[in-house]
Motif scaffolding. Structure first.
Motif, PDB file in Angstrom:
ATOM      1  N   ASP A  90       3.845   5.394   0.338  1.00 19.10           N
ATOM      2  CA  ASP A  90       4.777   5.364  -0.796  1.00 19.10           C
ATOM      3  C   ASP A  90       5.493   4.015  -0.898  1.00 19.10           C
ATOM      4  O   ASP A  90       6.586   3.919  -1.446  1.00 19.10           O
ATOM      5  CB  ASP A  90       5.794   6.502  -0.703  1.00 19.10           C
ATOM      6  N   ARG A  91       4.850   2.996  -0.355  1.00 17.98           N
ATOM      7  CA  ARG A  91       5.423   1.658  -0.410  1.00 17.98           C
ATOM      8  C   ARG A  91       4.295   0.623  -0.376  1.00 17.98           C
ATOM      9  O   ARG A  91       3.161   0.927   0.018  1.00 17.98           O
ATOM     10  CB  ARG A  91       6.369   1.430   0.778  1.00 17.98           C
ATOM     11  N   VAL A  92       4.647  -0.583  -0.800  1.00 19.68           N
ATOM     12  CA  VAL A  92       3.758  -1.728  -0.662  1.00 19.68           C
ATOM     13  C   VAL A  92       4.432  -2.701   0.298  1.00 19.68           C
ATOM     14  O   VAL A  92       5.625  -2.982   0.170  1.00 19.68           O
ATOM     15  CB  VAL A  92       3.489  -2.394  -2.024  1.00 19.68           C
ATOM     16  N   GLY A 100       1.415 -12.373  10.790  1.00 15.88           N
ATOM     17  CA  GLY A 100       1.452 -10.920  10.863  1.00 15.88           C
ATOM     18  C   GLY A 100       2.829 -10.331  10.619  1.00 15.88           C
ATOM     19  O   GLY A 100       3.007  -9.105  10.645  1.00 15.88           O
ATOM     20  N   LYS A 101       3.800 -11.170  10.347  1.00 15.34           N
ATOM     21  CA  LYS A 101       5.166 -10.692  10.136  1.00 15.34           C
ATOM     22  C   LYS A 101       5.309  -9.987   8.791  1.00 15.34           C
ATOM     23  O   LYS A 101       4.828 -10.479   7.777  1.00 15.34           O
ATOM     24  CB  LYS A 101       6.142 -11.868  10.199  1.00 15.34           C
ATOM     25  N   VAL A 102       5.973  -8.827   8.795  1.00 11.48           N
ATOM     26  CA  VAL A 102       6.298  -8.127   7.556  1.00 11.48           C
ATOM     27  C   VAL A 102       7.455  -8.865   6.893  1.00 11.48           C
ATOM     28  O   VAL A 102       8.540  -8.999   7.484  1.00 11.48           O
ATOM     29  CB  VAL A 102       6.670  -6.662   7.821  1.00 11.48           C
ATOM     30  N   GLU A 103       7.242  -9.338   5.673  1.00 12.80           N
ATOM     31  CA  GLU A 103       8.256 -10.127   4.987  1.00 12.80           C
ATOM     32  C   GLU A 103       8.950  -9.370   3.866  1.00 12.80           C
ATOM     33  O   GLU A 103      10.044  -9.760   3.452  1.00 12.80           O
ATOM     34  CB  GLU A 103       7.628 -11.407   4.440  1.00 12.80           C
ATOM     35  N   LYS A 104       8.342  -8.304   3.379  1.00 10.20           N
ATOM     36  CA  LYS A 104       8.971  -7.533   2.299  1.00 10.20           C
ATOM     37  C   LYS A 104       8.395  -6.121   2.293  1.00 10.20           C
ATOM     38  O   LYS A 104       7.211  -5.923   2.557  1.00 10.20           O
ATOM     39  CB  LYS A 104       8.707  -8.210   0.943  1.00 10.20           C
ATOM     40  N   THR A 105       9.239  -5.158   2.018  1.00  6.27           N
ATOM     41  CA  THR A 105       8.805  -3.782   1.814  1.00  6.27           C
ATOM     42  C   THR A 105       9.250  -3.338   0.432  1.00  6.27           C
ATOM     43  O   THR A 105      10.431  -3.452   0.095  1.00  6.27           O
ATOM     44  CB  THR A 105       9.403  -2.847   2.885  1.00  6.27           C
TER      45      THR A 105
END
Length: 260
Positions: A90-92, A100-105
């Motif tokens: 339910d998210r991008v 590999g760092k998550v920068e935005k949800t």
């Protein structure tokens, strides 16, 4: 010869790779000469269990590593402006493909089973298979909106643009759909569960049938088998003559060099 006219012409080189790290691979996409693979991890693919991950493999498929951990059930992958975007229920999620760092949800309100994702350069487009919805997420503000919601989508799965037309393959009814200006047109139908769809440099449309283990090409509103004997082919990728086919239940990637 420009057209893919038979399996003999399509398959120049084929190899199967697992790199020993894949677990329920869903999408395999080429980027900067590497293969990025979304891995759902434990099933079912709708549970927020935190065991999903992104793996990155060398083009020969012999070596690879886990790039990003801690996702739930990541599925479709696309690359825009140097960033990796992946759907996750339910998210991008936006990820730096180098670190590999998550920068935005990006939460997508109302989504239940986000599946594939693509872009036209101005926005992201994500399919929700359970709610017959395709969301549009402008790159300018990352605020999701409904692009099209209709029972006619019949379980939308794989997405790709061909020019200004959004192509969508359906999981529930085995259709290849063309969406433009709010109109939905059926291009062809097979007796299967369609998962991924790509467009080659010369405009050839290829799509995968998870149920029957086949990759087809679309010609004159007919589905022509070009790769058979696959094990649950999921969200295929294509770039620069390389077709990447994740085999969902086999924990492997089929890598095929295609004659352009």
């Amino acid at each position: 010869m420009r057209k893919l006219v038979s399996i003999a012409i399509l398959l120049l080189l084929s190899t199967t790779a697992s790199a020993g790290i894949l677990k329920t691979p869903e999408s395999a996409q080429m980027y900067r000469k590497k293969i990025f693979v979304s891995n759902i991890g434990n099933l079912p693919p709708s549970i927020k269990d935190g065991d999903g991950f992104i793996a990155v493999m060398e083009p020969d498929g012999k070596t690879g590593k886990i790039l990003t951990r801690g996702l739930n059930a990541p599925k479709g992958i696309t690359f825009v402006k140097g960033k990796l975007f992946v759907t996750d229920i339910d998210r991008v999620v936006e990820i730096n493909p180098e670190t590999g760092k998550v920068e935005k949800t990006i939460p997508v309100k109302g989504a239940q089973f986000l599946n594939d994702i693509t872009s036209n350069g101005k926005a992201l487009f994500a399919s929700d298979t359970q709610t017959n919805t395709i969301y549009r997420i402008p790159l300018s503000n990352f605020k999701p909106e409904i692009f099209v919601k209709s029972p006619s989508l019949e379980g939308p799965n794989g997405l790709v643009f061909k020019g200004k037309v959004l192509l969508c393959v359906t999981w529930n009814t085995g259709k290849v759909l063309a969406i433009k200006d709010g109109r939905i047109e059926t291009l062809c139908r097979v007796n299967g569960n369609l998962d991924g769809v790509v467009v080659t440099e010369n405009g050839t449309i290829l799509f995968s049938d998870f149920k029957n283990g086949i990759v087809y090409r679309l010609k004159n509103h007919r589905a022509i088998p070009v790769v058979k004997g696959l094990i649950t082919p999921a969200d295929i990728g294509y770039k620069n003559g390389i077709l990447t086919i994740p085999q969902f239940y086999a924990n492997s990637i089929k890598i095929i060099k295609v004659k352009k």
